[in-house]
Scaffold this active site. Structure first.
Site, PDB file in Angstrom:
ATOM      1  N   ASP A   1       0.801  -1.218   0.000  1.00 34.63           N
ATOM      2  CA  ASP A   1       0.000   0.000   0.000  1.00 34.63           C
ATOM      3  C   ASP A   1       0.843   1.282   0.000  1.00 34.63           C
ATOM      4  OD1 ASP A   1      -2.802   1.155   0.658  1.00 34.63           O
ATOM      5  OD2 ASP A   1      -1.568   2.043   2.223  1.00 34.63           O
TER       6      ASP A   1
ATOM      7  N   GLU B   1       1.289  -0.606  -4.993  1.00 26.44           N
ATOM      8  CA  GLU B   1       0.303   0.434  -5.274  1.00 26.44           C
ATOM      9  C   GLU B   1       0.965   1.797  -5.227  1.00 26.44           C
ATOM     10  OE1 GLU B   1      -3.498   2.836  -3.650  1.00 26.44           O
ATOM     11  OE2 GLU B   1      -1.654   2.521  -2.532  1.00 26.44           O
TER      12      GLU B   1
HETATM   13  C1  NOJ Z   1      -4.328   3.257  -0.466  1.00 24.60           C
HETATM   14  C2  NOJ Z   1      -5.503   2.416  -0.120  1.00 24.60           C
HETATM   15  O1  NOJ Z   1      -5.897   1.697  -1.252  1.00 24.60           O
HETATM   16  C3  NOJ Z   1      -6.561   3.350   0.398  1.00 24.60           C
HETATM   17  O2  NOJ Z   1      -7.801   2.713   0.525  1.00 24.60           O
HETATM   18  C4  NOJ Z   1      -6.086   3.923   1.704  1.00 24.60           C
HETATM   19  O3  NOJ Z   1      -6.992   4.891   2.151  1.00 24.60           O
HETATM   20  C5  NOJ Z   1      -4.714   4.572   1.551  1.00 24.60           C
HETATM   21  N1  NOJ Z   1      -3.798   3.821   0.741  1.00 24.60           N
HETATM   22  C6  NOJ Z   1      -4.073   4.736   2.894  1.00 24.60           C
HETATM   23  O4  NOJ Z   1      -3.686   3.489   3.384  1.00 24.60           O
END
Ligand code: NOJ
Ligand code: MG
Length: 577
Positions: A221, A296
């Site tokens: 993430d 991500e």
């Molecule tokens: C990306 C995640 O996909 C999202 O849902 C989240 O709010 C942020 N990162 C913070 O972790």
């Protein structure tokens, strides 16, 4: 008989197998556990619900699924605020439930990939609480700062102008510690300090712990936020420059500044390579199949390419490609599709795979981004491009966004906004319960409450109805997933072009295998196309699949010199030898 069938029989007889690893031929599905299937009637999806539905995923043809966070959390950001990285969130089940999930996934043949959230924890985490108390072990686990005294007012203020993704200052005052802490997301998500080796080591332990439980890898993430600029190089963390963007006039908005000190610091890439080393080492030491990393990052194209590896060290197996989320939309012309696709294909380092992410829990659904009439067309695109396809749960059914009023909004990103602007920020509409069948609550739960409302459409749009219908989004999807295993799709060449603003055509061909031709008409007007002008395809072709509203049905034979592409229709054809 088609060429591939002959080859399949020959290779079976001769015992020739392909040496590809599981992840290389993977077809990936994202589950948002909170909304997938509720097994205990409390209106919140859970692990036993996921376990129950693994066979369904297998039947569609998925080979792996990544689960949004399932760890203990106060749920301020619905699991992305983790209070204990080593425990299962009680609403989702127990460690035993998780172990059963892994065991059943093995039986069914679905790999389980977990969400690793390294950038921040919850403010309820023991690490943070101890950090607040100045515990010597945890004191520097987070980014703390005294702030500065405003010379005019004499008041203490945050150290600088850094803004959170979810709006307002990224600094929060802590009364106990008498310092500010940094949070790049919600106030309840303090940023971990990656310049502290103990944090790096701790997070590696987290990875090892779940690898030990049998997971097949991680989706990682919020990569760009891992490091902030090195404080030792400055006395004060510097202000970020203003973006001076007229469409972003509010200083409380994240887009108001350019995030040169809080995002994409050079150390980030090395961290990804270290995590790759860790999963590779685990694989070497413990055997089994390679474990996979997906990253991500909404960041520059150049950065994403570095995430793959630098030629010496390997990085992310699947650095998410968000082109279809960020750069392509309803209004994009066929030429823009071609540009983005070719850009990625041409820039990739040698020996890696492309990937295409169609949706996720942070963006509006495909149906609302591209239009309901284009659901099949976009799914066709995703499943017929080279490399890996990543599908967000519900897109295979063509689920639509569900309107959630300001009063009912729960997403912190939207709640930090106001009644006028919240909707564009809200991620709730794409997070509503999965529509399983036409029974009450769409078969998501046996209770009479759900944490987000069930779509009104569930009676006519649900998995069961789509499985039973003679043709449906899901059936088209299944056909696509199956045909995608053919050599021409797996490793064949891509030849792509835009015929005009609306029509995108491409072929997939591996030497010695069948040629597949894909025609996507993004416009409203019907087009008559001579496919033989663009591809080395015979006079006739067979329809593999086509959008719901198409005049063609699977198995139809068509003349390639006069292929009729209706508006918003996508079609996959195979050349007949
Ligand atoms: C990306 C995640 O996909 C999202 O849902 C989240 O709010 C942020 N990162 C913070 O972790
Ligand atoms: Mg439940």
């Amino acid at each position: 008989m088609r060429l591939t069938a002959v080859i399949a029989i020959l290779s079976a007889v001769l015992g020739i197998g392909s040496a590809t690893q599981w992840w290389e031929s993977g077809n990936y599905y994202q589950i948002y556990p909170r909304s997938f299937r509720d097994s205990d009637g409390d209106g919140i999806g859970d692990l036993n619900g996921v376990t129950e539905k693994l066979q369904y995923l297998k039947d569609i043809g998925f080979t792996a699924t990544w689960l949004s966070p399932i760890f203990k959390s106060p749920m301020v950001d619905f699991g992305y605020d983790i209070a204990d990285f080593y425990q299962i969130h009680p609403e989702y089940g127990t460690m035993e439930d998780f172990e059963r999930l892994i065991a059943h996934a093995k039986e069914v043949g679905i790999r389980i990939i977990l969400d690793f959230v390294p950038n921040h924890s919850s403010d309820q985490s023991e690490w943070f609480l101890k950090s607040v108390d100045g515990d010597p072990v945890y004191k520097d686990y987070y980014i703390w700062h005294d702030g500065k005294i405003n010379e005019e007012t004499g008041e203490r203020e945050p150290p600088n102008n850094w803004v959170s993704e979810f709006r307002y200052s990224a600094w929060e005052w802590n009364e106990v510690r008498q310092q500010y802490y940094l949070h790049q997301f919600a106030t309840a998500q303090p940023d971990l300090n990656y310049r502290n080796p103990a944090v790096v080591a701790e997070m590696k332990n987290v990875l090892k712990f779940w690898l030990g439980k049998g997971v097949a890898g991680f989706r990682i993430d919020a990569i760009p936020y891992l490091f902030e600029v090195d404080l030792d190089r400055y006395n004060q963390y510097p202000d970020e420059p203003l973006s001076n963007d007229p469409s972003c006039p509010d200083p409380d908005d994240h887009c108001y500044t350019q995030h040169i000190y809080t995002q994409d610091q050079p150390e980030t890439v090395d961290m990804i390579y270290q995590w790759r080393e860790l999963v590779d080492e685990f694989h070497q030491q413990h055997g089994g199949d390679p474990r996979v990393l997906m990253t991500e990052a909404y960041t520059s194209f150049e950065n994403i390419m570095k995430f793959y590896g630098d030629g010496i060290r390997n990085g992310s197996h699947i650095p998410f490609n968000f082109d279809f989320l960020s750069n392509i939309n309803n209004a994009s012309k066929a030429t823009e599709y071609v540009e983005h696709i070719e850009k990625w294909m041409n820039a990739m380092p040698k020996g890696v795979y492309a990937n295409w992410v169609l949706g996720n829990h942070d963006n509006k659904r495909v149906a609302s981004r591209f239009g309901v009439q284009r659901i099949d067309l976009i799914n066709i695109l995703l499943q017929t491009l080279p490399g890996h396809a990543v599908t967000y749960n519900g897109e295979e059914l063509g689920m639509t966004d569900v309107y959630i009023s300001w009063e009912d909004t729960v997403d912190p990103s939207a709640c930090n906004s106001d009644p006028e602007h919240y909707y564009e920020r809200s991620r709730d509409p794409a997070r509503t319960p999965y529509q399983w069948d036409a029974s009450s609550m769409a078969g998501f739960t046996s209770g009479d409450y759900t944490w987000l409302p069930v779509s009104d459409e569930y009676k006519t749009n649900n998995a069961l109805q789509q499985l039973r219908a003679p043709q449906s989004h899901l059936k088209i999807f299944k056909t696509l997933v199956r045909v995608r295993q053919e050599p021409s799709f797996r490793t064949g060449e891509l030849k792509i072009q835009a015929l005009d603003d609306d029509v995108l055509v491409y072929s997939r061909l591996k030497q010695g295998s069948d040629i597949y031709v894909i025609v996507l008409n993004l416009g409203e007007t019907e087009k008559n196309i001579d496919l033989t002008k663009y591809f080395n395809v015979g006079a006739e072709a067979e329809i593999i699949t086509s959008s719901l509203q198409s005049q063609y049905i699977n198995g139809d034979t068509v003349k390639t010199s006069s292929f009729v592409a209706k508006g918003n229709v996508g079609t996959v054809l195979v050349g007949i030898n």
